[in-house]
Scaffold this active site. Structure first.
Site, mmCIF file in Angstrom:
data_model
loop_
_atom_site.group_PDB
_atom_site.id
_atom_site.type_symbol
_atom_site.label_atom_id
_atom_site.label_comp_id
_atom_site.label_asym_id
_atom_site.label_seq_id
_atom_site.Cartn_x
_atom_site.Cartn_y
_atom_site.Cartn_z
ATOM 1 N N ASP A 51 44.945 43.868 54.654
ATOM 2 C CA ASP A 51 45.683 42.699 54.173
ATOM 3 C C ASP A 51 47.093 42.655 54.751
ATOM 4 O OD1 ASP A 51 43.574 41.864 52.553
ATOM 5 O OD2 ASP A 51 44.274 43.045 50.839
ATOM 6 N N TYR A 109 41.862 55.774 53.150
ATOM 7 C CA TYR A 109 43.167 55.151 52.958
ATOM 8 C C TYR A 109 44.108 56.146 52.282
ATOM 9 C CZ TYR A 109 41.534 50.327 53.830
ATOM 10 O OH TYR A 109 41.041 49.172 54.402
#
Length: 260
Positions: A51, A109
């Site tokens: 994002d 992540y």
């Protein structure tokens, strides 16, 4: 031939990874540079879309080209044409059956969170921030309820396009490094905003606002409205996918060493 590239980027200036009409995305910048270097239109696929504001330490892409060039020439040539906040870390030829997304075994992540009474300035955009102290044991106990295969609907963005909310969260490690916390996630795949929504809940528990068992209740509710608000994108880093050894691809880059 098919090429795989490892790409790092600072996501602050971009509207995410995926191409948009504004062309102010990481994918657009990379494809423009590759197309100019190759003298033909290059279309890329990636291992995991990020994002706006999210950073990448080893995004993996692949594309097809009729050109036969040394891997290092792709690295140096593309980097000469890219903005300073995007870099190709490595290039490898791969078989035609390799697919950067479908061939990935898992995705990783890290979320870097600054605990400080004062908001970040030098690190602005690079870390998340909390001014309230966090309790590590409580967060670890809460995180344990999320490990394994579950329906993660409570942590799913309303705009998520995933076909199924069921994911396998293999690892969620929490460690402290000076003033920063590091939360590391690994799963077969992630839902849209899944990590940032989990982060909001873990911080709620870490600040003592909810007990660790609350996270199990949130998970079982399968209802986004019962979870904490979505946390900031600023401290989120895509560490990249893992692949089976026979593909011969790196699983880290030197950029990993720059995180706490």
């Amino acid at each position: 031939m098919r090429l795989a590239l490892g790409v790092s980027y600072n996501g602050q200036a971009y509207q995410g990874w995926q191409s948009q009409l504004s062309r102010q995305t990481v994918q657009d910048q990379l494809e423009m540079a590759l197309s100019k270097l190759a003298s033909h239109r290059v279309s890329t696929l990636c291992a995991g879309r990020t994002d706006a504001g999210v950073h990448g330490l080893m995004q993996v892409i692949h594309f097809d080209t009729p050109l036969d060039r040394a891997p290092n020439s792709w690295v140096r040539g593309t980097n000469a044409l890219l903005p300073r906040d995007i870099a190709v870390e490595w290039a490898r030829p791969v078989p035609p059956e390799f697919h950067c997304r479908a061939s990935a075994l898992s995705r990783r992540y890290a979320y870097i969170l600054l605990e400080s009474p004062v908001r970040p300035s030098i690190d602005a955009g690079q870390v998340g921030w909390t001014f309230k102290p966090l309790e590590q044991v409580a967060m670890q106990q809460a995180a344990s309820h999320l490990l394994g295969e579950h329906d993660f609907s409570s942590f799913r963005a309303s705009a998520c396009q995933a076909l199924s909310p069921v994911k396998m969260l293999q690892r969620l490690d929490i460690s402290r490094h000076g003033a920063c916390w590091r939360f590391e996630f690994e799963a077969n795949a992630f839902l849209h905003h899944m990590i940032r929504n989990i982060m909001g809940c873990l911080i709620t528990v870490g600040q003592g606002k909810k007990p660790p068992e609350w996270l199990k209740e949130v998970l079982l509710a399968r209802n986004r409205n019962v979870a904490a608000p979505t946390f900031s994108a600023h401290g989120l880093y895509f560490l990249g996918p893992r692949y089976a050894p026979h593909w011969g691809l790196p699983d880290r880059t030197p950029a990993f060493d720059r995180l706490p």
